[in-house]
Enzyme design. Structure first.
Site, PDB file in Angstrom:
ATOM      1  N   GLY A  13     136.803  60.043   3.548  1.00 37.75           N
ATOM      2  CA  GLY A  13     135.633  58.824   3.301  1.00 37.75           C
ATOM      3  C   GLY A  13     134.538  59.292   4.457  1.00 37.75           C
ATOM      4  N   PHE A  37     139.711  60.291  -4.606  1.00 39.88           N
ATOM      5  CA  PHE A  37     138.261  59.975  -5.105  1.00 39.88           C
ATOM      6  C   PHE A  37     137.404  60.074  -4.771  1.00 39.88           C
ATOM      7  CE2 PHE A  37     136.006  56.315  -7.453  1.00 39.88           C
ATOM      8  CZ  PHE A  37     136.145  57.193  -8.444  1.00 39.88           C
ATOM      9  N   THR A  38     137.190  59.555  -3.219  1.00 39.65           N
ATOM     10  CA  THR A  38     135.591  59.713  -3.605  1.00 39.65           C
ATOM     11  C   THR A  38     135.021  60.714  -1.943  1.00 39.65           C
ATOM     12  OG1 THR A  38     135.161  57.781  -2.933  1.00 39.65           O
ATOM     13  CG2 THR A  38     134.142  58.553  -4.600  1.00 39.65           C
ATOM     14  N   ASP A  59     147.954  57.048  -2.817  1.00 32.59           N
ATOM     15  CA  ASP A  59     147.236  56.521  -3.571  1.00 32.59           C
ATOM     16  C   ASP A  59     148.021  54.910  -2.895  1.00 32.59           C
ATOM     17  OD1 ASP A  59     146.015  54.411  -5.730  1.00 32.59           O
ATOM     18  OD2 ASP A  59     145.576  56.508  -7.105  1.00 32.59           O
ATOM     19  N   TYR A 146     134.390  44.894  -7.393  1.00 30.12           N
ATOM     20  CA  TYR A 146     134.247  45.192  -5.828  1.00 30.12           C
ATOM     21  C   TYR A 146     134.023  43.994  -5.280  1.00 30.12           C
ATOM     22  CZ  TYR A 146     132.137  47.486  -1.661  1.00 30.12           C
ATOM     23  OH  TYR A 146     132.416  48.451  -0.424  1.00 30.12           O
ATOM     24  N   THR A 176     125.566  50.925   5.717  1.00 24.91           N
ATOM     25  CA  THR A 176     126.335  51.983   6.257  1.00 24.91           C
ATOM     26  C   THR A 176     125.463  53.613   6.087  1.00 24.91           C
ATOM     27  OG1 THR A 176     127.763  50.467   7.712  1.00 24.91           O
ATOM     28  CG2 THR A 176     128.098  52.598   8.936  1.00 24.91           C
TER      29      THR A 176
END
Ligand code: NAD
Ligand code: UDP
Length: 316
Positions: A13, A37-38, A59, A146, A176
């Site tokens: 990521g 995923f991202t 995962d 989240y 960030t």
């Protein structure tokens, strides 16, 4: 760090890939774990052939057995559009993923650092936010998967520490930004830069008076590494740049630096969008001798350059 076996979850990521770069440059043996995923292979492709770097497609919701000395737990989508895309999965990543990593840390006696977030403060009633503030979080809203997921992750960290003696570190990361944010990321800095560079309207959610404090990625990575390697202090510690800007000010700065003619366009404010956010970093200064060195204008220039290159490449 030399020859230490270090696991970075979410290593493909935005933050994770910069962390892998830094750890490899310090001669650590880096294991990058990601489900993509991202994250993307593009972020780490320059490390692929390095003798101190390995990738595991996995995962975090599933257990994994590895031999490591340190674990940086970053796996979790960070942008609201991505963490809300499959909210149940976000909770699972934060809870089951955290349990899996704490179980691993316990078994192999590794030190584990959790990438927590300023979102644990929710829409804060205390300003700026100190680590002692318990927060103002809606447990049933769209952001809860989240916010509450990260809060439970902190709870688990402390419970494994108290119950099993796991060696933990917690950092609470404030907004960030920097190179390698995905073009589709959806967070404010990358959105505004891409819109400005493409001559599209700058999407201001709400009236743009809500504030955030933006930290450049290299400062954040330095803070995380200092926290992981400090002795006698487990946190939580705030890491972020205390200079606070309204979203409208951010848009104006992006327009000025890019020289774009884009207009600002109002969009509805997302549910439970915090009205203000600014870290109190006294604890990080005292315990880690850390504070950010790169201010917003300079950090934006570097990030704009990155996105210009990416957009030019994607146009062929
Ligand atoms: P990112 O979305 O770029 O990176 C997250 C990475 O985790 C991606 O590579 C993704 O593929 C991976 N991932 C997600 N779920 C996974 C799973 N179940 N198993 C394995 N891998 C998984 O986001 P980022 O900005 O680099 O954030 C990294 C971490 O820092 C996150 O935990 C985030 O909550 C935290 N954080 C970031 C910020 C910020 O401003 N960037 C602020 C606060 C906290
Ligand atoms: N935001 C915005 N336009 C965008 C994306 C975000 O005005 O295109 C706003 C958003 O409503 C929030 C702030 O910018 O008030 C920061 O949003 P981001 O998703 O980057 O992070 P977070 O809300 O998690 O701090």
């Amino acid at each position: 760090m030399k020859n230490k076996r270090i696991l970075v979850t979410g290593g493909a990521g935005f933050l994770g890939s910069h962390l892998c770069d830094r750890l490899v440059s310090e001669e650590a043996d880096v294991l990058c774990l990601d489900n993509f995923f991202t994250g993307s292979k593009e972020n780490i492709k320059h490390l692929m052939d390095h003798k101190n770097f390995e990738i595991i497609r996995h995962d975090l919701v599933e257990p994994i057995l590895l031999e490591v000395d340190q674990i940086y737990n970053l796996a979790c989508p960070a942008s609201p559009i991505h963490y809300q895309y499959n909210a149940v999965k976000t909770v699972k990543t934060n809870v089951m993923g955290m349990i899996n990593m704490l179980g691993l840390a316990k078994r192999v006696k590794a030190r584990i650092l959790q990438a927590s977030t300023s979102e644990v403060y929710g829409d804060p009633k205390e300003h700026p936010q100190k680590e002692s503030y318990w927060g103002n979080v809606n447990c049933i809203g769209l952001r809860s998967c989240y916010d509450e997921g990260k809060r439970v992750a902190e709870t688990l960290m402390l419970d494994y520490h108290r119950q099993n003696g796991v060696d933990i570190r917690i950092v609470r990361i404030f907004n960030t930004y920097g190179p390698r944010m995905a073009v589709s990321d959806g967070r404010v800095v990358s959105n505004f830069i891409i819109q400005a560079l493409n001559g599209q309207p700058i999407t201001i959610y709400g009236d743009g008076s809500q504030t955030r404090s933006f930290c450049y990625v290299s400062d954040m990575i330095e803070g995380m590494i200092r926290m992981m390697n400090c002795e006698g202090f487990i946190g939580p510690v705030n890491l972020g740049n205390p200079n606070e800007f309204s979203i409208k000010e951010l848009a104006e700065l992006v327009l000025e630096i890019t020289g774009s003619e884009s207009k600002m366009e109002r969009k509805p404010l997302p549910e439970n969008d915090p009205t203000q956010r600014q870290p109190d970093i006294s604890l990080a200064k005292e315990k880690l001798n850390w504070e950010p060195a790169i201010q917003l204008r300079r950090g934006l220039k570097k990030t704009i350059k990155y996105f210009k290159d990416v957009l030019t490449r994607s146009c062929g």
